[in-house]
Write a protein that holds these residues in place. Structure first.
Motif, PDB file in Angstrom:
ATOM      1  N   GLU A   1       0.457-102.696  74.967  1.00 17.92           N
ATOM      2  CA  GLU A   1       1.635-102.487  75.477  1.00 17.92           C
ATOM      3  C   GLU A   1       1.095-101.406  76.029  1.00 17.92           C
ATOM      4  O   GLU A   1       1.983-100.121  77.046  1.00 17.92           O
ATOM      5  N   ILE A   2       0.427-100.163  75.223  1.00 18.40           N
ATOM      6  CA  ILE A   2      -0.171 -98.606  75.884  1.00 18.40           C
ATOM      7  C   ILE A   2      -1.565 -98.699  76.069  1.00 18.40           C
ATOM      8  O   ILE A   2      -1.392 -97.626  77.199  1.00 18.40           O
TER       9      ILE A   2
ATOM     10  N   LYS B   1      -5.784 -96.459  82.325  1.00 23.06           N
ATOM     11  CA  LYS B   1      -5.733 -96.078  83.600  1.00 23.06           C
ATOM     12  C   LYS B   1      -5.348 -94.516  83.417  1.00 23.06           C
ATOM     13  O   LYS B   1      -5.684 -93.470  84.494  1.00 23.06           O
TER      14      LYS B   1
ATOM     15  N   PHE C   1       2.601 -90.506  80.510  1.00 21.83           N
ATOM     16  CA  PHE C   1       1.856 -90.588  79.283  1.00 21.83           C
ATOM     17  C   PHE C   1       1.303 -88.542  79.046  1.00 21.83           C
ATOM     18  O   PHE C   1       0.839 -87.996  79.880  1.00 21.83           O
TER      19      PHE C   1
ATOM     20  N   MET D   1      -3.045 -85.962  67.035  1.00 19.82           N
ATOM     21  CA  MET D   1      -3.265 -86.893  67.710  1.00 19.82           C
ATOM     22  C   MET D   1      -4.154 -88.445  67.772  1.00 19.82           C
ATOM     23  O   MET D   1      -5.224 -87.888  66.785  1.00 19.82           O
ATOM     24  N   GLY D   2      -4.465 -88.901  68.827  1.00 21.37           N
ATOM     25  CA  GLY D   2      -5.586 -89.836  68.271  1.00 21.37           C
ATOM     26  C   GLY D   2      -4.601 -91.548  67.777  1.00 21.37           C
ATOM     27  O   GLY D   2      -4.735 -91.410  66.529  1.00 21.37           O
ATOM     28  N   PRO D   3      -3.809 -91.731  68.202  1.00 17.62           N
ATOM     29  CA  PRO D   3      -2.515 -92.318  67.822  1.00 17.62           C
ATOM     30  C   PRO D   3      -2.659 -93.985  68.125  1.00 17.62           C
ATOM     31  O   PRO D   3      -4.161 -93.973  68.983  1.00 17.62           O
ATOM     32  N   VAL D   4      -2.315 -94.574  67.466  1.00 15.78           N
ATOM     33  CA  VAL D   4      -2.913 -95.799  67.979  1.00 15.78           C
ATOM     34  C   VAL D   4      -2.135 -96.590  69.433  1.00 15.78           C
ATOM     35  O   VAL D   4      -1.690 -96.039  69.835  1.00 15.78           O
TER      36      VAL D   4
ATOM     37  N   TRP E   1       2.237 -94.973  82.670  1.00 11.20           N
ATOM     38  CA  TRP E   1       1.450 -94.255  82.991  1.00 11.20           C
ATOM     39  C   TRP E   1       1.272 -92.889  82.931  1.00 11.20           C
ATOM     40  O   TRP E   1       0.788 -91.755  82.580  1.00 11.20           O
TER      41      TRP E   1
ATOM     42  N   ALA F   1     -10.953 -89.128  76.069  1.00 10.94           N
ATOM     43  CA  ALA F   1      -9.988 -90.361  76.294  1.00 10.94           C
ATOM     44  C   ALA F   1      -8.901 -89.152  75.477  1.00 10.94           C
ATOM     45  O   ALA F   1      -8.027 -89.247  75.976  1.00 10.94           O
TER      46      ALA F   1
ATOM     47  N   GLU G   1      -2.886 -98.575  80.372  1.00 10.12           N
ATOM     48  CA  GLU G   1      -1.417 -97.401  80.753  1.00 10.12           C
ATOM     49  C   GLU G   1      -2.770 -96.184  80.148  1.00 10.12           C
ATOM     50  O   GLU G   1      -2.919 -95.527  81.245  1.00 10.12           O
ATOM     51  N   ALA G   2      -2.894 -95.987  79.286  1.00  8.90           N
ATOM     52  CA  ALA G   2      -3.538 -94.777  79.102  1.00  8.90           C
ATOM     53  C   ALA G   2      -5.209 -95.043  79.481  1.00  8.90           C
ATOM     54  O   ALA G   2      -5.457 -94.213  79.865  1.00  8.90           O
TER      55      ALA G   2
ATOM     56  N   CYS H   1      -2.856 -88.889  75.098  1.00  7.72           N
ATOM     57  CA  CYS H   1      -1.700 -89.821  74.262  1.00  7.72           C
ATOM     58  C   CYS H   1      -1.392 -88.848  73.006  1.00  7.72           C
ATOM     59  O   CYS H   1      -1.322 -89.761  71.779  1.00  7.72           O
ATOM     60  N   VAL H   2      -1.223 -87.438  73.288  1.00  8.13           N
ATOM     61  CA  VAL H   2      -0.714 -86.774  71.474  1.00  8.13           C
ATOM     62  C   VAL H   2      -0.155 -86.900  72.106  1.00  8.13           C
ATOM     63  O   VAL H   2       1.069 -87.121  72.309  1.00  8.13           O
ATOM     64  N   VAL H   3       1.132 -86.966  70.435  1.00 15.50           N
ATOM     65  CA  VAL H   3       1.680 -87.455  69.583  1.00 15.50           C
ATOM     66  C   VAL H   3       2.381 -86.021  69.531  1.00 15.50           C
ATOM     67  O   VAL H   3       2.342 -85.423  67.835  1.00 15.50           O
TER      68      VAL H   3
ATOM     69  N   ILE I   1      -0.937 -99.709  70.998  1.00 15.49           N
ATOM     70  CA  ILE I   1      -1.184-101.383  70.875  1.00 15.49           C
ATOM     71  C   ILE I   1      -0.875-102.009  72.495  1.00 15.49           C
ATOM     72  O   ILE I   1      -1.494-101.045  73.173  1.00 15.49           O
TER      73      ILE I   1
ATOM     74  N   HIS J   1       8.717 -99.168  77.688  1.00 15.94           N
ATOM     75  CA  HIS J   1       7.606 -98.448  77.200  1.00 15.94           C
ATOM     76  C   HIS J   1       7.266 -97.498  78.777  1.00 15.94           C
ATOM     77  O   HIS J   1       7.126 -97.844  80.283  1.00 15.94           O
TER      78      HIS J   1
END
Lengths: 105, 393
Positions: B217-218, B224, A10, B210-213, A7, B99, B221-222, A14-16, B215, A4
């Motif tokens: 494991e993520i 942080k 990213f 924008m605004g994904p889940v 930080w 966020a 860090e998000a 967290c945009v995809v 989990i 994974h």
């Protein structure tokens, strides 16, 4: 083990940035119950296929003999994504789908 | 250069005018006392065609901020305003806005929270939103409210920041007061504030999600990454305020010192009441007392290091909070200052007072009394966790 990102890796907020990348997220490993189809009861109506929230009930281009119809579509499950939510079993008008605990597989 | 023209203007109107000069693209807000004049005036400005913007009327503050996230996500400069219960209703969406790194600017005319229902000023609403990951600052007067509105868009939209900002100004005692202030020309604002150019925007030609889940494991860090982003925003805040000062001659810092030279006792305050606190410091200095005022302008990111420098050498630090952390360790500002100073090898005595709740007046003379009494409390060696002042027993 899947690695994974840290930080620092990213993207902002967290945009995809890859469209359709949800396909990479294999939700099948959440499953604790799996759906089993009794092929003798299935009337191939496709209700399970319509209701499946994860598109993991698939219509397969293969015609098979069904009660009440000479030939119909065949449906199978894509277990890479099926979470085992049981909606297909609940919606099936001919009670052809049963949810079975994974450990009894 | 000719001397800029000084005008009289209600502070809420001055904020609206600043938003017009910043050329906001989308405004979505729901009226609530004492913020109403801000959006009311903006609605007028938009209706009269003085601002080319989309004014979205909504049925609640929850929807107002949700609309703001949508507009910010497509790259529109976005403004909203609220107070009290309205802010409380927004809190759920506030966490999402920050966020997702949406640089929305929100003016909050600080007001007490119900019950009992109360429309007057304290800082309970802002403290409710303390951990939402927004940049938060508190202004003292109309000029500052106007200037900070202009700075807010530039800070928030800076690609090194990309965070929403709440601009807190006291309800009624600042928001509804007609003050003497200097406005910039539209041209000056255009030079100061570059166009909004986000790194990502919702655009069908270049799709992003924008605004994904997040989990397990993520998620950590998000969080942080968000924390590091707001801490790093401090450098940009300082840079923008310094540039504003250089251009227009009004200088702003995260922590402001007033008559602190050689002060043994320092009073710490936030918001409009610091003007009365200055009066108290003046009257005690006239009597030869070594007292000073530290005004906290920036609350998030919390200026730990500045406060350690400003307060570390004092004998007694008095923190005046306009918010009660019910059943908690004292005023929110006091407890954060306590924790900022705790690891210093030598730390001052910290006296936490809570007052001026729900619009209760605290006068200059009362602040002077509190300062004098604190010295006795600190000397007694038995300092209470906090004291609510002016309570009828």
């Amino acid at each position: 083990m899947k690695r994974h990102p840290t930080w620092k890796e990213f993207p902002l907020g967290c945009v995809v940035t890859t469209p359709g990348s949800a396909v990479l997220f294999e939700t099948g490993d959440w499953r604790s119950f799996y759906p089993r189809t009794d092929e003798d009861k299935c009337i191939a109506c496709g209700v399970c296929w319509v209701f499946c929230p994860d598109n993991s009930r698939r219509k397969v281009p293969r015609k098979v003999k069904r009660p009440g119809a000479m030939y119909a579509d065949y449906f199978d499950f894509n277990f890479k994504y099926c979470k085992g939510c049981g909606i297909c079993a609940a919606e099936c008008p001919s009670c052809a789908i049963t949810m079975i605990e994974e450990r009894e597989k | 250069m000719t001397e800029p023209k000084r005008i009289a203007m209600e502070v809420s109107i001055a904020i609206s005018e600043a938003v017009r000069q910043c050329d906001a693209d989308v405004i979505s807000a729901y009226p609530i006392t004492p913020q109403t004049h801000v959006v009311e005036h903006l609605a007028e400005i938009a209706a009269q065609g003085h601002l080319d913007c989309e004014f979205i009327s909504v049925e609640s503050e929850h929807s107002a901020l949700s609309a703001c996230i949508g507009s910010s996500a497509v790259g529109a400069r976005t403004f909203t305003a609220t107070a009290s219960q309205g802010l409380a209703l927004m809190v759920e969406i506030m966490y999402i806005a920050s966020a997702l790194r949406m640089p929305i600017v929100m003016a909050v005319a600080n007001r007490a929270l119900s019950a009992p229902i109360n429309i007057w000023c304290d800082h309970s609403d802002a403290m409710l939103a303390r951990d939402t990951g927004w940049i938060q600052y508190f202004v003292e007067n109309g000029q500052e409210a106007y200037d900070m509105t202009l700075c807010s868009f530039r800070i928030a939209e800076d690609n090194r920041v990309m965070l929403p900002i709440t601009l807190n100004f006291d309800g009624f005692t600042v928001s509804h007061v007609v003050e003497s202030l200097v406005m910039l020309t539209d041209e000056q604002v255009r030079e100061f504030l570059p166009p909004f150019a986000p790194l990502y925007r919702l655009d069908p030609k270049n799709p992003v999600s924008m605004g994904p889940v997040g989990i397990p494991e993520i998620y950590t860090e998000a969080r942080k990454a968000h924390d590091e982003a707001i801490l790093a925003s401090r450098a940009v805040i300082d840079e923008v305020w310094a540039d504003f000062g250089k251009r227009f001659g009004r200088h702003y810092q995260a922590v402001e010192h007033y008559r602190t030279e050689g002060a043994q006792t320092l009073l710490v305050g936030m918001g409009g009441l610091t003007e009365s606190m200055r009066g108290a410091v003046d009257s005690l200095r006239d009597k030869g007392k070594k007292v000073g005022l530290i005004r906290l302008r920036l609350f998030r990111p919390f200026p730990h290091e500045d406060l350690r420098k400003a307060l570390g050498d004092a004998g007694t630090v008095i923190v005046f909070d306009r918010c009660l952390s019910t059943g908690g360790p004292g005023g929110p500002v006091a407890s954060e200052i306590r924790s900022a100073l705790y690891n210093l090898p030598k730390r001052p005595a910290i006296v936490s007072f809570i007052g001026a709740l729900g619009g209760r007046d605290v006068r200059t003379s009362q602040f002077a009394e509190l300062i004098e009494r604190s010295e006795a409390i600190a000397a007694s060696g038995s300092i209470p966790d906090y004291e609510m002042v002016g309570v009828r027993e």
